[in-house]
Structure formats: C-alpha cells, structure tokens
Design a protein around this motif. Structure first.
Motif, PDB file in Angstrom:
ATOM      1  N   ALA A  56       0.839  -1.200   0.000  1.00 26.88           N
ATOM      2  CA  ALA A  56       0.000   0.000   0.000  1.00 26.88           C
ATOM      3  C   ALA A  56       0.878   1.257   0.000  1.00 26.88           C
ATOM      4  O   ALA A  56       0.594   2.234  -0.707  1.00 26.88           O
ATOM      5  CB  ALA A  56      -0.922  -0.012   1.211  1.00 26.88           C
ATOM      6  N   LEU A  57       1.955   1.211   0.783  1.00 28.34           N
ATOM      7  CA  LEU A  57       2.868   2.364   0.815  1.00 28.34           C
ATOM      8  C   LEU A  57       3.489   2.606  -0.559  1.00 28.34           C
ATOM      9  O   LEU A  57       3.583   3.753  -1.014  1.00 28.34           O
ATOM     10  CB  LEU A  57       3.961   2.131   1.864  1.00 28.34           C
ATOM     11  CG  LEU A  57       5.034   3.232   1.948  1.00 28.34           C
ATOM     12  CD1 LEU A  57       4.411   4.552   2.404  1.00 28.34           C
ATOM     13  CD2 LEU A  57       6.163   2.832   2.879  1.00 28.34           C
ATOM     14  N   ASP A  58       3.911   1.521  -1.200  1.00 24.98           N
ATOM     15  CA  ASP A  58       4.499   1.669  -2.538  1.00 24.98           C
ATOM     16  C   ASP A  58       3.479   2.259  -3.512  1.00 24.98           C
ATOM     17  O   ASP A  58       3.831   3.069  -4.372  1.00 24.98           O
ATOM     18  CB  ASP A  58       4.995   0.307  -3.042  1.00 24.98           C
ATOM     19  CG  ASP A  58       6.220  -0.180  -2.265  1.00 24.98           C
ATOM     20  OD1 ASP A  58       6.866   0.678  -1.620  1.00 24.98           O
ATOM     21  OD2 ASP A  58       6.513  -1.382  -2.273  1.00 24.98           O
ATOM     22  N   ARG A  59       2.219   1.872  -3.354  1.00 30.20           N
ATOM     23  CA  ARG A  59       1.174   2.427  -4.231  1.00 30.20           C
ATOM     24  C   ARG A  59       0.988   3.906  -3.962  1.00 30.20           C
ATOM     25  O   ARG A  59       0.741   4.690  -4.870  1.00 30.20           O
ATOM     26  CB  ARG A  59      -0.151   1.697  -3.969  1.00 30.20           C
ATOM     27  CG  ARG A  59      -0.598   0.930  -5.160  1.00 30.20           C
ATOM     28  CD  ARG A  59      -2.082   0.686  -5.208  1.00 30.20           C
ATOM     29  NE  ARG A  59      -2.794   1.670  -6.002  1.00 30.20           N
ATOM     30  CZ  ARG A  59      -4.110   1.734  -6.077  1.00 30.20           C
ATOM     31  NH1 ARG A  59      -4.840   0.884  -5.391  1.00 30.20           N
ATOM     32  NH2 ARG A  59      -4.692   2.640  -6.825  1.00 30.20           N
ATOM     33  N   LEU A  60       1.085   4.275  -2.703  1.00 32.61           N
ATOM     34  CA  LEU A  60       0.925   5.686  -2.335  1.00 32.61           C
ATOM     35  C   LEU A  60       2.091   6.522  -2.870  1.00 32.61           C
ATOM     36  O   LEU A  60       1.914   7.658  -3.322  1.00 32.61           O
ATOM     37  CB  LEU A  60       0.866   5.793  -0.806  1.00 32.61           C
ATOM     38  CG  LEU A  60       0.534   7.162  -0.205  1.00 32.61           C
ATOM     39  CD1 LEU A  60      -0.905   7.555  -0.540  1.00 32.61           C
ATOM     40  CD2 LEU A  60       0.723   7.131   1.313  1.00 32.61           C
ATOM     41  N   LEU A  67      -1.870  -0.213   5.345  1.00 32.74           N
ATOM     42  CA  LEU A  67      -0.714   0.645   5.586  1.00 32.74           C
ATOM     43  C   LEU A  67      -0.592   0.998   7.067  1.00 32.74           C
ATOM     44  O   LEU A  67       0.507   1.010   7.628  1.00 32.74           O
ATOM     45  CB  LEU A  67      -0.832   1.924   4.740  1.00 32.74           C
ATOM     46  CG  LEU A  67       0.245   2.988   4.930  1.00 32.74           C
ATOM     47  CD1 LEU A  67       1.650   2.403   4.826  1.00 32.74           C
ATOM     48  CD2 LEU A  67       0.091   4.108   3.904  1.00 32.74           C
ATOM     49  N   LYS A  68      -1.733   1.249   7.688  1.00 29.04           N
ATOM     50  CA  LYS A  68      -1.695   1.575   9.122  1.00 29.04           C
ATOM     51  C   LYS A  68      -1.142   0.422   9.953  1.00 29.04           C
ATOM     52  O   LYS A  68      -0.630   0.624  11.048  1.00 29.04           O
ATOM     53  CB  LYS A  68      -3.108   1.925   9.627  1.00 29.04           C
ATOM     54  CG  LYS A  68      -3.748   3.139   8.953  1.00 29.04           C
ATOM     55  CD  LYS A  68      -3.319   4.446   9.590  1.00 29.04           C
ATOM     56  CE  LYS A  68      -4.034   4.684  10.912  1.00 29.04           C
ATOM     57  NZ  LYS A  68      -3.633   5.990  11.479  1.00 29.04           N
ATOM     58  N   ALA A  69      -1.256  -0.800   9.403  1.00 24.94           N
ATOM     59  CA  ALA A  69      -0.783  -1.985  10.139  1.00 24.94           C
ATOM     60  C   ALA A  69       0.546  -2.494   9.591  1.00 24.94           C
ATOM     61  O   ALA A  69       0.909  -3.643   9.825  1.00 24.94           O
ATOM     62  CB  ALA A  69      -1.837  -3.086  10.064  1.00 24.94           C
ATOM     63  N   VAL A  70       1.287  -1.630   8.891  1.00 27.14           N
ATOM     64  CA  VAL A  70       2.518  -2.081   8.246  1.00 27.14           C
ATOM     65  C   VAL A  70       3.565  -2.562   9.260  1.00 27.14           C
ATOM     66  O   VAL A  70       4.435  -3.349   8.932  1.00 27.14           O
ATOM     67  CB  VAL A  70       3.103  -0.972   7.333  1.00 27.14           C
ATOM     68  CG1 VAL A  70       3.584   0.211   8.158  1.00 27.14           C
ATOM     69  CG2 VAL A  70       4.218  -1.511   6.460  1.00 27.14           C
ATOM     70  N   CYS A  71       3.453  -2.082  10.509  1.00 24.48           N
ATOM     71  CA  CYS A  71       4.375  -2.559  11.538  1.00 24.48           C
ATOM     72  C   CYS A  71       3.689  -3.551  12.476  1.00 24.48           C
ATOM     73  O   CYS A  71       4.103  -3.718  13.631  1.00 24.48           O
ATOM     74  CB  CYS A  71       4.946  -1.392  12.331  1.00 24.48           C
ATOM     75  SG  CYS A  71       6.096  -0.398  11.369  1.00 24.48           S
ATOM     76  N   GLY A  72       2.643  -4.197  12.001  1.00 19.65           N
ATOM     77  CA  GLY A  72       1.951  -5.169  12.823  1.00 19.65           C
ATOM     78  C   GLY A  72       1.087  -4.484  13.860  1.00 19.65           C
ATOM     79  O   GLY A  72       0.726  -3.309  13.725  1.00 19.65           O
ATOM     80  N   ALA A  73       0.764  -5.231  14.908  1.00 20.10           N
ATOM     81  CA  ALA A  73      -0.212  -4.745  15.894  1.00 20.10           C
ATOM     82  C   ALA A  73       0.484  -4.089  17.080  1.00 20.10           C
ATOM     83  O   ALA A  73       0.179  -4.391  18.222  1.00 20.10           O
ATOM     84  CB  ALA A  73      -1.113  -5.884  16.339  1.00 20.10           C
TER      85      ALA A  73
END
Ligand SMILES: [Zn+2]
Length: 387
Positions: A174-178, A373-379
C-alpha cells in the motif's frame, strides 16, 4: 649483470655538506666512494628508495635505520642501470607520486575552504556547494548516515524496518502504491527509497541522496492516505532541494566534503549529522517552507489533496485543531513537530497555497489499502491510535 659506475653527489644525512662521489653498482648493492677511495656507504639494492624530486635527477635514499643520507645522480646510463637493478624503485616512485598528489589536493582543499569560509561563512558556503555536488555524493552521504541511524535509533522488536514479513507485506504494498505517483511526478534523478521505521516516535526524515524514513508513529497519526502522501511529498522536497547534503556539509564542515573528494570519508561528519538531525530543529525555516511549497505542488500533480499535510501537522502540535482544542501532547525531542517548528503557521500557508479542492477527487488509497498501511508494523499498541 655488468657492473656500472659513474659520479654523483652524496649527502650523509648528518651534515649539510655535499660530497662529489664515485658510485658503483654491483649485483647486490650500490657502493658510494669518496674521491680518495674511502667507502662512504654501501646500500643493498633492496633498500633503495627513490625520493621525490622535480629536477629530473635520480635522488636515492635508503629504507633503513640511521641518518637520512641521500645520493643524487644525473639522469643517464648509471641512473637507468640502477632503476633496472632495483625494481622496488618503480613502485616506490608511483606511491610517492600518489602521496604527493594527495598532499597537493589537501593543500588546495585547505586553501579553498579557508578562502570560502572567509567569504561566505560555513552555512552560506554549504548552500552554495550543495547544489553543485554530483548526486553520487548525496547518495554516498546517505548510505553512511543510514548506517549510523540504523545503529543509533531505538526500535522495537521485529527489526528496524517494517513491511518485510508476510503479515506486513500488504502494508508495504500500500505504501508503494501511495508513493508511486509522487515519485513519478517528482522525476528525481535518484530513486526514492522509503523505509518504514519500527518506532512509535511520530517522525519522518529525508537523508541525503534519496532515502526517506517514515516512522510507524507518524503512520499511526495519519487519518487519511493523503496526509501521509503529504508527509512523503514534503520529504521528497528536501531530497529534491539537496537539503540533506547541505545540512551534512554544515554539520560536518568542509573536511567532510573533502573527505569524499579524497575517498576516505569516515563516520565523523555523519555522526555529527545524525546527532543534530535527531536532537534539534533539522532544517532552516526557509528550507521547511520551500519543502512545503514543493509538497503542495507535487501533491497537486500526483492527484492528491495538498492541504491534508497541513491538517496532520496541526494535529501533531496538539495545540489547536480543526476539531477544536486538544490536550497538550507529551512530546519527545525526536518528534516530527520538534524538528519542524512553526507548525500552525505552516498549516495556514499550506492551505492558502493548496486552495479549494474539487469535490470529486478520490483519495490516493482505498480504505482497505489505508488500513493495511496503518498496520505495516503489525499490531504495535499505540495509545494515540484513534483513526
Ligand atoms: Zn521538513
């Protein structure tokens, strides 16, 4: 091998007296004889070194303990025979030339830097020099700073960068798409390299030459993809304006730059850069407004909402918000806001530059992509996570 002989001038290394001598080349050594036949020196061929001279003569020294005696010979058959018989001479000569070149470069560098410092002062000089550097210098600086940051930054379990495991991969995608439309619109001569840093600190920074660090803490603060795109656009602005290189030059001084030129750039300047970047306002106010202006234009070209970044900035200060007053945040000196002062003023300027937005513009990511994207670093638990 035939023995060869001739005349030369000998300095014994103890006195300044010059002696006309007879020189005799044998299989193993070079004999130096006084006119009366007395042996003044006998130098093994393996110990012969050629000293630097601009006179075209062969100036020999001996690589051994003792007084620094030297022998000078006119160019000619004897000098040629000695060069041929002592192959170490050639190598020594080449390295001598290299060393001489380094000394000359350093001297030029010192003179240039002192003159320039006198004329401009260091910050102004860095301003003038940074845009002239080849991008390869930015990138090399970036690599060194990157290594230092990875070493210095406190990060959570799971490694420095997020988005590399299977569960975090959708967030990375998602980040790469952004970032893709921003990178296309920016058209920088260097590829962007965005790293999500596994850290709860809300921050983002651009390293010289293209690497951008987006901290998980800032991703968690964002309420829309366009807010994060605005952060990226602002950081891309710092890259485009060579602010990282400029800052590195200011922090590390010119020795840093000349370290690059001479190829022995070590960590000193980079360490200073990292410390300053992390502990105090990073760039000048001017550089920040320039990056903001760049971000607004880039967001518009990429089809995003240019004003969204201002909203995120204001929320990060926690003093005032579209939603009304918010409690004063506890702020780490490493926060984005701490390194980017005058946030509310900047928000006003950004919104004025952005202008009204057409109502039919779509956000840069779908809700599902933004959630990933908000969960890109897990929980990672984050108490400020209110999105
Ligand atoms: Zn900035």
């Amino acid at each position: 091998m035939t023995t060869s002989s001739g005349t030369g001038v000998f300095f014994d290394g103890l006195t300044s007296r010059r002696q006309d001598v007879h020189v005799s080349l044998a299989e193993e050594d070079l004999a130096v004889l006084a006119p009366d036949g007395r042996m003044l020196a006998r130098w093994p061929l393996g110990q012969l070194r050629e000293a630097f001279t601009t006179s075209g003569r062969l100036r020999l020294t001996r690589d051994a303990e003792g007084p620094p005696a030297r022998l000078e010979l006119a160019d000619g058959p004897l000098a040629d025979a000695i060069r041929a018989a002592a192959p170490a001479l050639h190598a020594a000569r080449a390295s001598e030339r290299t060393a001489t070149r380094r000394v000359v470069l350093w001297s030029v560098a010192a003179v240039v830097s002192l003159t320039a410092l006198g004329l401009f002062g260091l910050p102004a000089l860095a301003d003038k020099v940074a845009p002239l550097l080849p991008w390869s210098v930015d990138r090399r600086m970036g690599e060194v700073v990157d290594a230092q940051l990875r070493y210095l930054l406190p990060t959570g379990q799971g490694g420095f960068a997020c988005g590399e495991t299977a569960t975090e991969a959708p967030g990375r995608a998602a980040l790469d798409r952004l970032a893709a439309p921003l990178e296309r619109a920016a058209g920088l001569p260097v590829p962007l390299k965005i790293t999500v840093v596994r850290s709860a600190i809300p921050n983002a920074l651009a390293l010289p030459g293209g690497p951008i660090y987006l901290f998980d803490g800032l991703i968690r603060e964002a309420r829309s993809p366009d807010e994060l795109a605005g952060v990226l656009a602002h950081e891309i602005g710092h890259v485009a304006h060579r602010d990282g290189a400029r800052r590195t030059l200011q922090a590390g001084g010119l020795s840093f730059l000349f370290g690059f030129v001479l190829g022995d750039f070590a960590g000193g300047g980079a360490a200073v850069f990292v410390a300053r970047m992390l502990s105090e306002a990073s760039y000048s106010r001017q550089a920040e407004s320039a990056a903001d202006g760049y971000a607004v234009a880039l967001m518009r070209r990429a089809g995003g909402d240019p004003a969204a970044f201002g909203a995120l900035l204001a929320r990060l200060t926690g003093e005032q918000d579209d939603d009304g007053a918010e409690a004063e945040r506890k702020r780490s000196p490493l926060d984005y806001v701490a390194s980017h002062p005058d946030t509310l003023e900047r928000k006003r300027v950004i919104e004025a530059a952005a202008g009204p937005r057409s109502g039919d513009a779509a956000p840069l990511l779908t809700p599902a992509e933004f959630a990933a994207l908000k969960a890109v670093c897990g929980a990672n638990p984050s108490k400020d996570d209110d999105a």
